[in-house]
Structures are given as structure tokens and as C-alpha cells.
Scaffold this motif. Structure first.
Motif, mmCIF file in Angstrom:
data_model
loop_
_atom_site.group_PDB
_atom_site.id
_atom_site.type_symbol
_atom_site.label_atom_id
_atom_site.label_comp_id
_atom_site.label_asym_id
_atom_site.label_seq_id
_atom_site.Cartn_x
_atom_site.Cartn_y
_atom_site.Cartn_z
ATOM 1 N N SER A 92 0.950 -1.176 -0.021
ATOM 2 C CA SER A 92 -0.039 -0.021 0.006
ATOM 3 C C SER A 92 0.934 1.232 -0.055
ATOM 4 O O SER A 92 2.105 1.228 0.402
ATOM 5 C CB SER A 92 -0.793 0.038 1.159
ATOM 6 N N PRO A 93 0.389 2.348 -0.428
ATOM 7 C CA PRO A 93 1.340 3.533 -0.609
ATOM 8 C C PRO A 93 1.726 4.105 0.893
ATOM 9 O O PRO A 93 2.667 4.528 0.886
ATOM 10 C CB PRO A 93 0.164 4.797 -1.139
ATOM 11 N N GLU A 94 0.859 3.692 1.889
ATOM 12 C CA GLU A 94 1.185 4.125 3.200
ATOM 13 C C GLU A 94 2.344 3.175 3.895
ATOM 14 O O GLU A 94 3.335 3.797 4.448
ATOM 15 C CB GLU A 94 -0.054 3.805 4.304
ATOM 16 N N ALA A 95 2.350 2.106 3.463
ATOM 17 C CA ALA A 95 3.531 1.055 4.070
ATOM 18 C C ALA A 95 4.718 1.321 2.956
ATOM 19 O O ALA A 95 5.906 1.423 3.686
ATOM 20 C CB ALA A 95 2.958 -0.521 3.688
ATOM 21 N N LEU A 96 4.551 1.635 1.940
ATOM 22 C CA LEU A 96 5.763 2.032 1.163
ATOM 23 C C LEU A 96 6.343 3.179 1.418
ATOM 24 O O LEU A 96 7.631 3.266 1.726
ATOM 25 C CB LEU A 96 5.410 2.001 -0.435
ATOM 26 N N ALA A 97 5.639 4.278 1.870
ATOM 27 C CA ALA A 97 6.124 5.615 2.459
ATOM 28 C C ALA A 97 6.887 5.259 3.854
ATOM 29 O O ALA A 97 7.657 5.889 4.065
ATOM 30 C CB ALA A 97 4.928 6.567 2.671
ATOM 31 N N LEU A 98 6.220 4.465 4.761
ATOM 32 C CA LEU A 98 6.728 4.176 5.860
ATOM 33 C C LEU A 98 7.934 3.465 5.852
ATOM 34 O O LEU A 98 9.154 3.908 6.500
ATOM 35 C CB LEU A 98 5.616 3.299 6.917
ATOM 36 N N ARG A 99 8.146 2.540 4.993
ATOM 37 C CA ARG A 99 9.373 1.898 4.844
ATOM 38 C C ARG A 99 10.570 2.816 4.135
ATOM 39 O O ARG A 99 11.721 2.699 4.758
ATOM 40 C CB ARG A 99 9.316 0.718 3.897
ATOM 41 N N GLU A 100 10.170 3.720 3.199
ATOM 42 C CA GLU A 100 11.260 4.678 2.776
ATOM 43 C C GLU A 100 11.549 5.668 3.977
ATOM 44 O O GLU A 100 12.867 5.754 4.162
ATOM 45 C CB GLU A 100 10.249 5.445 1.728
ATOM 46 N N THR A 101 10.629 6.106 4.802
ATOM 47 C CA THR A 101 11.032 6.983 5.990
ATOM 48 C C THR A 101 11.964 6.116 6.953
ATOM 49 O O THR A 101 12.962 6.824 7.430
ATOM 50 C CB THR A 101 9.551 7.446 6.647
ATOM 51 N N VAL A 102 11.327 4.914 7.244
ATOM 52 C CA VAL A 102 12.320 4.071 8.357
ATOM 53 C C VAL A 102 13.822 4.018 7.624
ATOM 54 O O VAL A 102 14.771 3.974 8.380
ATOM 55 C CB VAL A 102 11.576 2.976 8.526
ATOM 56 N N GLY A 103 13.699 3.797 6.350
ATOM 57 C CA GLY A 103 15.060 3.492 5.406
ATOM 58 C C GLY A 103 16.005 4.838 5.683
ATOM 59 O O GLY A 103 17.243 4.812 5.989
ATOM 60 N N ARG A 104 15.433 5.891 5.279
ATOM 61 C CA ARG A 104 16.244 7.307 5.490
ATOM 62 C C ARG A 104 16.554 7.518 6.790
ATOM 63 O O ARG A 104 17.678 7.852 7.178
ATOM 64 C CB ARG A 104 15.168 8.468 4.986
ATOM 65 N N ALA A 105 15.554 7.192 7.743
ATOM 66 C CA ALA A 105 15.922 7.376 9.097
ATOM 67 C C ALA A 105 17.154 6.486 9.733
ATOM 68 O O ALA A 105 18.183 7.000 10.221
ATOM 69 C CB ALA A 105 14.826 7.106 10.163
ATOM 70 N N GLY A 106 17.245 5.039 9.184
ATOM 71 C CA GLY A 106 18.308 4.366 9.398
ATOM 72 C C GLY A 106 19.455 4.935 8.756
ATOM 73 O O GLY A 106 20.572 4.934 9.617
#
Length: 136
Positions: A94-108
Motif C-alpha cells: 500500500s502507499p502508506e506502507a511504502l512511504a513508511l518503509r522509505e521513511t524508516v530507511g532514510r532514518a536508518g
């Protein structure tokens, strides 16, 4: 022919050795049981902690405390359209899950950069191994 006393002595030694082997075997079986039971308790404790963390995440996300994106994911989880495992294991597209994983990846990645050793090669957040620490 052998002396009957020798045979009696050998038989006694064999019985003693067999009894010791049985005792050692029973002790090993008991140790294995204790290890298995300890591992089962640890798995249960870990599972309980994980489940509690997911309940807390779901509650906070559902309330909107973690942002609109997480609230939408919580709704999908509540409705059975996804699970948090689906979200974090990239099975939920889902768009929300994709965006969350992208955010978590950037934060990491930001965290890795901010915690990199000053002389670390590019992409090596941990830096060179410390020679005084064995096993690296």
C-alpha cells in the motif's frame, strides 16, 4: 578355561560401568529437558514482549499519535487488510506502507551516518574494527 572368580569380577565391573553409564545418560537427558524448557520459556517471554510492543504500536498509530500515515496503516491492520509484519517485511505494498518503509530507511541511513566513525570508509557506519576486541 577362565577362572570363575575372574568372570565374576568382570561381570561386576560390567554392571558397575553399565550403572554409571545409565546415571550419566539420565543426567544428560535431564539437562536436555531443562535446556528445552528454558528455551521454551524464553520464546514465550520474547513472543509476549513482541505482542505487547505491537499492541502498543497499534494503539498509538490508531490514535494518530504517530502521524496520519501510521493511522492509515493501523486502520488497514484493524480491517485485516495487512499486518505489521506485512508492512515491515515489504509484503504490504500500500502507499502508506511504502512511504513508511522509505521513511524508516532514510532514518536508518541518517542514524548510520551520524554514528559513523570519523575515519570510517563510505558505507561503513561502524568504522574499522577495534583491534583490542576479539571475534570481529
Amino acid at each position: 578355561m577362565s577362572d570363575p572368580g575372574d568372570l565374576t569380577q568382570l561381570l561386576a565391573q560390567l554392571r558397575t560401568s553399565t550403572a554409571r553409564a545409565r546415571q550419566a545418560s539420565a543426567a544428560y537427558v535431564q539437562q536436555a529437558r531443562e535446556i528445552r524448557e528454558s528455551a521454551a520459556r524464553e520464546r514465550l517471554r520474547t513472543r509476549s514482549e513482541r505482542d505487547e510492543a505491537l499492541r502498543t504500536l497499534q494503539t498509538r498509530a490508531r490514535s494518530g499519535e504517530l502521524g496520519e500515515q501510521m493511522r492509515r496503516i493501523a486502520v488497514r491492520v484493524d480491517e485485516g487488510d495487512a499486518s505489521w509484519a506485512d508492512v515491515f517485511r515489504a509484503r504490504d505494498t500500500s502507499p502508506e506502507a511504502l512511504a513508511l518503509r522509505e521513511t524508516v530507511g532514510r532514518a536508518g541511513e541518517e542514524w548510520r551516518r551520524s554514528h559513523a566513525a570519523p575515519d570510517a570508509p563510505e558505507g561503513d557506519a561502524a568504522g574499522p574494527p577495534d583491534p583490542s576486541v576479539r571475534g570481529r
